[in-house]
Structure formats: C-alpha cells, structure tokens
Design a protein around this motif. Structure first.
Motif, PDB file in Angstrom:
ATOM      1  N   LEU A 185     -46.767  55.401 -53.684  1.00 31.75           N
ATOM      2  CA  LEU A 185     -46.254  54.202 -53.049  1.00 31.75           C
ATOM      3  C   LEU A 185     -44.982  53.836 -53.420  1.00 31.75           C
ATOM      4  O   LEU A 185     -44.455  53.977 -54.585  1.00 31.75           O
ATOM      5  CB  LEU A 185     -47.250  53.077 -53.504  1.00 31.75           C
ATOM      6  N   SER A 186     -44.230  52.892 -52.611  1.00 25.28           N
ATOM      7  CA  SER A 186     -42.888  52.524 -52.969  1.00 25.28           C
ATOM      8  C   SER A 186     -42.816  50.901 -53.166  1.00 25.28           C
ATOM      9  O   SER A 186     -43.662  50.589 -52.312  1.00 25.28           O
ATOM     10  CB  SER A 186     -41.802  52.866 -51.818  1.00 25.28           C
ATOM     11  N   HIS A 187     -42.223  50.658 -54.090  1.00 22.35           N
ATOM     12  CA  HIS A 187     -42.072  48.942 -54.086  1.00 22.35           C
ATOM     13  C   HIS A 187     -41.509  48.534 -52.843  1.00 22.35           C
ATOM     14  O   HIS A 187     -40.495  49.182 -52.371  1.00 22.35           O
ATOM     15  CB  HIS A 187     -41.193  48.909 -55.388  1.00 22.35           C
ATOM     16  N   PRO A 188     -41.724  47.168 -52.577  1.00 20.86           N
ATOM     17  CA  PRO A 188     -41.158  46.740 -51.488  1.00 20.86           C
ATOM     18  C   PRO A 188     -39.465  46.723 -51.214  1.00 20.86           C
ATOM     19  O   PRO A 188     -38.962  46.768 -50.139  1.00 20.86           O
ATOM     20  CB  PRO A 188     -41.828  45.551 -51.150  1.00 20.86           C
ATOM     21  N   LEU A 190     -31.900  54.662 -61.177  1.00 20.68           N
ATOM     22  CA  LEU A 190     -32.089  53.218 -61.701  1.00 20.68           C
ATOM     23  C   LEU A 190     -33.159  53.041 -62.775  1.00 20.68           C
ATOM     24  O   LEU A 190     -34.204  53.733 -62.456  1.00 20.68           O
ATOM     25  CB  LEU A 190     -32.612  52.519 -60.220  1.00 20.68           C
ATOM     26  N   ARG A 191     -33.082  52.083 -63.616  1.00 25.79           N
ATOM     27  CA  ARG A 191     -33.871  51.878 -64.422  1.00 25.79           C
ATOM     28  C   ARG A 191     -34.954  51.146 -64.053  1.00 25.79           C
ATOM     29  O   ARG A 191     -36.028  50.895 -64.865  1.00 25.79           O
ATOM     30  CB  ARG A 191     -33.263  51.212 -65.618  1.00 25.79           C
ATOM     31  N   GLU A 192     -34.937  50.152 -62.860  1.00 25.36           N
ATOM     32  CA  GLU A 192     -35.851  49.442 -62.309  1.00 25.36           C
ATOM     33  C   GLU A 192     -37.059  50.452 -61.921  1.00 25.36           C
ATOM     34  O   GLU A 192     -37.003  51.593 -61.123  1.00 25.36           O
ATOM     35  CB  GLU A 192     -35.344  48.761 -61.010  1.00 25.36           C
ATOM     36  N   VAL A 193     -38.568  49.748 -62.026  1.00 27.18           N
ATOM     37  CA  VAL A 193     -39.507  50.589 -61.484  1.00 27.18           C
ATOM     38  C   VAL A 193     -39.621  50.055 -60.101  1.00 27.18           C
ATOM     39  O   VAL A 193     -39.865  48.988 -59.632  1.00 27.18           O
ATOM     40  CB  VAL A 193     -40.903  50.147 -62.215  1.00 27.18           C
ATOM     41  N   LEU A 194     -39.437  51.096 -59.154  1.00 30.22           N
ATOM     42  CA  LEU A 194     -39.557  50.871 -57.667  1.00 30.22           C
ATOM     43  C   LEU A 194     -40.293  51.952 -56.852  1.00 30.22           C
ATOM     44  O   LEU A 194     -40.263  51.944 -55.711  1.00 30.22           O
ATOM     45  CB  LEU A 194     -38.249  51.121 -57.090  1.00 30.22           C
ATOM     46  N   LEU A 241     -44.042  50.189 -44.709  1.00 33.09           N
ATOM     47  CA  LEU A 241     -43.807  49.169 -43.650  1.00 33.09           C
ATOM     48  C   LEU A 241     -43.545  47.819 -44.219  1.00 33.09           C
ATOM     49  O   LEU A 241     -43.023  46.990 -43.604  1.00 33.09           O
ATOM     50  CB  LEU A 241     -45.328  48.990 -42.949  1.00 33.09           C
ATOM     51  N   ASP A 242     -43.973  47.700 -45.659  1.00 35.78           N
ATOM     52  CA  ASP A 242     -43.657  46.454 -46.058  1.00 35.78           C
ATOM     53  C   ASP A 242     -41.982  46.431 -46.870  1.00 35.78           C
ATOM     54  O   ASP A 242     -41.870  45.678 -47.791  1.00 35.78           O
ATOM     55  CB  ASP A 242     -44.430  46.354 -47.419  1.00 35.78           C
ATOM     56  N   GLN A 243     -41.334  47.487 -46.567  1.00 40.12           N
ATOM     57  CA  GLN A 243     -39.981  47.414 -47.228  1.00 40.12           C
ATOM     58  C   GLN A 243     -39.012  46.360 -46.711  1.00 40.12           C
ATOM     59  O   GLN A 243     -39.298  45.985 -45.348  1.00 40.12           O
ATOM     60  CB  GLN A 243     -39.125  48.802 -46.679  1.00 40.12           C
ATOM     61  N   THR A 244     -38.489  45.534 -47.537  1.00 38.23           N
ATOM     62  CA  THR A 244     -37.475  44.440 -47.155  1.00 38.23           C
ATOM     63  C   THR A 244     -36.218  44.975 -46.376  1.00 38.23           C
ATOM     64  O   THR A 244     -35.664  44.251 -45.726  1.00 38.23           O
ATOM     65  CB  THR A 244     -37.199  43.843 -48.242  1.00 38.23           C
ATOM     66  N   TYR A 245     -35.814  46.261 -46.593  1.00 36.66           N
ATOM     67  CA  TYR A 245     -34.722  46.803 -45.901  1.00 36.66           C
ATOM     68  C   TYR A 245     -35.172  47.161 -44.423  1.00 36.66           C
ATOM     69  O   TYR A 245     -36.141  47.847 -44.137  1.00 36.66           O
ATOM     70  CB  TYR A 245     -34.278  48.181 -46.754  1.00 36.66           C
ATOM     71  N   ALA A 246     -34.398  46.727 -43.707  1.00 32.87           N
ATOM     72  CA  ALA A 246     -34.590  46.729 -42.295  1.00 32.87           C
ATOM     73  C   ALA A 246     -34.264  47.901 -41.534  1.00 32.87           C
ATOM     74  O   ALA A 246     -34.906  48.386 -40.612  1.00 32.87           O
ATOM     75  CB  ALA A 246     -33.955  45.563 -41.381  1.00 32.87           C
TER      76      ALA A 246
END
Length: 242
Positions: free
Chosen positions: A107-110, A212-216, A31-36
C-alpha cells in the motif's frame, strides 16, 4: 521523432502475478493519492488465480474517478515472463516524466506521489528516490513496524558499491529519462532484479539517489511472497520483497 515525456505525469507501474487477495487494497491506495497527474500501468504476468479479471472489474467500477486526468493501461502478457519481463514491459508503456513502482501486495500513503514529485522537483540532481516504510503482517494493517536497514544521502552509494542494498524497491520513483538511458530490469540475478536495477542506476552515472525519511509506503508480509523463494534466512538483511 524522439519520444516526449509528459511533464509532471507519474506513471505508476504495478506488476501482478497471482495477487488476487491484495489487489483491491493496493489499487485503492493509489486511487486515494492526493497527487492528481498520474497514470496506472498494470501488467498481469499471466496470472492463474483470477487476478486479471478482478483488475478489469475494479477498473470498470472505478473508471469515472480514474478518468479524471488519469490514464489506464492494462496489459495481460500471453505467458509468464517473470518479474523483470513484466515490470520492464510496463515501463515501456510509461509516458510520464516520472515512473513509480508499486508492488501489488503493498500500500502507498495518500501523500506518497505528491511528496516524491515535490522532492524531485526541488532537487534536480536526484534521479531515483525511495522512501521510508513500515511492515505489517497480512491481516494486521494497523500493527505496522518500522524498519532500520535504509540509508540516506551519500551513504547509499557506498552501500551499493559494497554489494549491499538500502532502498526498498517498492517505494521507488525515478525520472523517466533514467529508463530511456539505461533500460529496465534484467534477469541476470534471478530473485534480485530489484537490487540490480537500483545498482545499475547508480553505476550509470546517475547524479544522485536518495530516500525520504518519511514513511510513505506499507509493506505486507505474507506466505506467497516471491522473495521468500530466494532469500529465505536473509530476508531481514535484504529487507525487501516483490
């Protein structure tokens, strides 16, 4: 008439089997995802702990926020089919250009969906994309530890060609056309359905896969994890769970 996928839409597939203690945090992270533009496809695999009823209540409470451009699909299977059956059922319901996997206890990063979609749009040769992630013990979400078993770029295909594994299944987003071409998970390797699916994508002629190398993504360790029954001593080697 051929099936037309919705451009830009991410279909997030969450399978649930007796994950009641973790559902609220999992769904809130979505629910907190920034992607709409995303839809939720939640498949309950005949849970017996009240997970389905809890999910219904959560969706009712959060319906106004979810209805803002987001679809809600809640499927309760009449009998327990196992992970491969549940997740593939969810993928059949997916309408999106992209399909993302989310484990019900993680959990997923926002920014997860936004950054994966952006990368896939900028790299049309990539068909399946995982991300870096961190691990935390249940009840200690602020004490996350990095992982070191993931690979990137051309190294990934080499690892899978040798029977290895280097993409965390829960972090995966892939193009819906991949599912249309090769289908979903199978039961051929019980307990390693996630590994087999990724290997099948690579073997099918997918032009590329990457991480992706980013922690998401944040991976929760707890005693009820499905893969503990299968991997036991080799958990660290496999580095994944469902």
């Amino acid at each position: 008439m051929s099936f037309q996928r919705v451009p830009g839409l991410v279909s997030v597939v969450v399978t649930v089997y007796n994950k009641l203690p973790y559902l609220t945090e999992c769904l809130t992270s979505l629910l907190d995802q920034t992607y709409a533009s995303w839809e939720l496809i939640l498949v309950d695999d005949a849970s017996t702990d009240g997970s389905y009823e809890h999910a219904v209540n959560w969706l009712n409470v959060n319906e106004p926020a979810l209805r803002e451009g987001k679809g809600i699909n809640l499927l309760r299977l009449p009998r327990n089919t196992g992970y491969a059956g549940a997740i593939t059922a969810g993928m059949y319901l997916a309408k999106g250009e992209f399909i993302a996997i989310q484990d019900a206890d993680d959990l997923s990063h926002p920014e997860r969906l936004a950054r994966q979609v952006r990368h896939l749009n900028h790299h049309p040769q990539i068909e399946l994309l995982g991300t870096n992630y961190e691990v935390f013990e249940d009840g200690q979400p602020d004490r996350r530890m990095p992982v070191y078993w993931l690979k990137y770029g051309e190294q990934i295909g080499k690892v899978y060609a040798e029977g290895g594994h280097c993409i965390c299944h829960g972090t995966v987003m892939f193009r819906g056309t991949v599912f249309d071409r090769i289908g979903g998970h199978t039961r051929r390797i019980e307990g390693a359905e996630d590994y087999e699916f990724i290997a099948k994508v690579i073997r099918s002629g997918a032009r590329n896969v990457d991480n992706l190398r980013e922690v998401l993504y944040y991976y929760r360790k707890h005693q009820q994890q499905r893969s503990r029954d299968y991997f036991g001593k080799s958990k660290k080697e496999h580095g994944h769970d469902a």
